[in-house]
Design an enzyme around this catalytic site. Structure first.
Site: not given
Ligand code: NDP
Ligand SMILES: O=C(O)C1=N[C@H](C(=O)O)C[C@H](O)C1
Length: 273
Positions: A17-18, A132-133, A135, A162-163, A166
């Site tokens: 998603k991100m 950056a937990p 962004f 959250h959704h 997570k």
């Molecule tokens: N710092 C910030 O501002 C934000 C941080 N986050 C963090 O970013 C991370 C991702 O969030 P989000 O995008 O919603 O999560 P998603 O599950 O949508 O995406 C995670 C990605 O990582 C891959 N992945 C997951 N597990 C593995 C594994 N064991 N080996 C290899 N690839 C893997 C997934 O692959 P596949 O598609 O094949 O499952 C997918 O491409 C989370 O930790 C979340 O907390 C989220 C939003 C904002």
């Molecule tokens: O998983 C998410 O979606 C998000 N994760 C980050 C967190 O664990 O703080 C950032 C944001 O809350 C979205």
């Protein structure tokens, strides 16, 4: 077409998603270009086609090490943006640093000890790394407002929502917020009654001495955090609500640009603002 000034970027978690939003943001940024897209799905497919912006001539691969080695051959210092999963992020960061690729880490779920270990590793390698937990600049402002308010309140609790896809709880943002409050050196939430939980967890998770964090997971949400202060006759709620993930992109691009000048690890976007 690349020129010497552009920053080569690898996105790990590119099909998530991100990751999808970050691919789009990098494709539109004039001062950077994509050199790798790591994922487990859509292997071999053009990541630009996968995210719906047309060909970028970068195939999705699941081999991070090969992509890091290739990125290290670019004429400019490369950056890896990681938005994957708590179970792999620690090793991903160490691999990137080992190849001289600067990590910009959005993935949450690292322990404080893991962050400390990574800081030592980055310092020894004189390699910048940003964890950056969150962004979103709006979230940083929420945290700063909470710190300003905390001086005047003895009671505070955090609710993060959250959704329901997570992987980790509490959120990295909530943990960081609680850490920032704890670092003020104040004692929060003195117990006034002999409280009993009739259902384990009813009062949420405890960070540090006694900062409570409550996690909600339901579909329909992206990300929301409330910091609720209480006192005699009043409460103060400071809230941030993310309606979609584009709110994070400015912060991602800022970190990609800033990490190149760093020689060590920083934890928290607020340190760059
Ligand atoms: N710092 C910030 O501002 C934000 C941080 N986050 C963090 O970013 C991370 C991702 O969030 P989000 O995008 O919603 O999560 P998603 O599950 O949508 O995406 C995670 C990605 O990582 C891959 N992945 C997951 N597990 C593995 C594994 N064991 N080996 C290899 N690839 C893997 C997934 O692959 P596949 O598609 O094949 O499952 C997918 O491409 C989370 O930790 C979340 O907390 C989220 C939003 C904002
Ligand atoms: O998983 C998410 O979606 C998000 N994760 C980050 C967190 O664990 O703080 C950032 C944001 O809350 C979205």
């Amino acid at each position: 077409m690349t020129n010497n000034a552009q920053i080569p970027v690898v996105v790990s978690g590119a099909t998530g998603k991100m990751g999808r939003e970050i691919i789009k943001a990098i494709a539109q940024a004039p001062d950077m270009y994509l050199v790798g897209a790591i994922g487990r799905k859509h292997l071999g497919e053009d990541i630009g086609e996968v995210v719906g912006i047309g060909e970028l001539e970068i195939p999705v691969t699941d081999n991070l090490e090969v992509v890091l080695a290739q990125a290290a051959q670019e004429s400019q210092l490369p950056v890896m943006v990681d938005v994957t999963h708590p179970s792999i992020i620690y090793d991903n960061i160490r691999s990137a640093i080992a190849y001289g690729v600067r990590p910009v880490v959005g993935t949450t779920g690292l322990s404080e000890k893991q962050i400390d270990d990574l800081a030592i590793f980055a310092d020894k390698a004189s390699t910048g790394c940003i964890i950056a937990p969150n962004f979103s600049v709006g979230v940083i402002l929420m945290q700063q407002a909470a710190i300003a308010a905390a001086k005047y309140f003895q009671h505070v609790e955090i609710i993060e929502l959250h959704h329901n896809q997570k992987a980790d709880a509490p959120s990295g943002t909530a943990i960081k917020t609680a850490q920032m409050l704890s670092e003020l050196g104040q004692s929060f939430n003195p117990a006034l009654v002999d409280e009993k939980e009739h259902l384990t967890g009813a009062r949420g998770a405890t960070y540090g001495e006694n900062i409570r964090i409550h996690s909600v997971r339901v579909p329909g949400l992206v990300a929301r955090q409330e910091v609720i202060f209480g006192a005699m006759g009043e409460t103060l709620k400071i809230e941030h609500n993310a309606s979609d993930r584009t709110c994070y992109m400015a912060g991602v691009l800022l970190c990609v640009r800033k990490v190149l000048a760093l020689k060590s690890l920083i934890y928290g976007l607020e340190k760059l603002l």
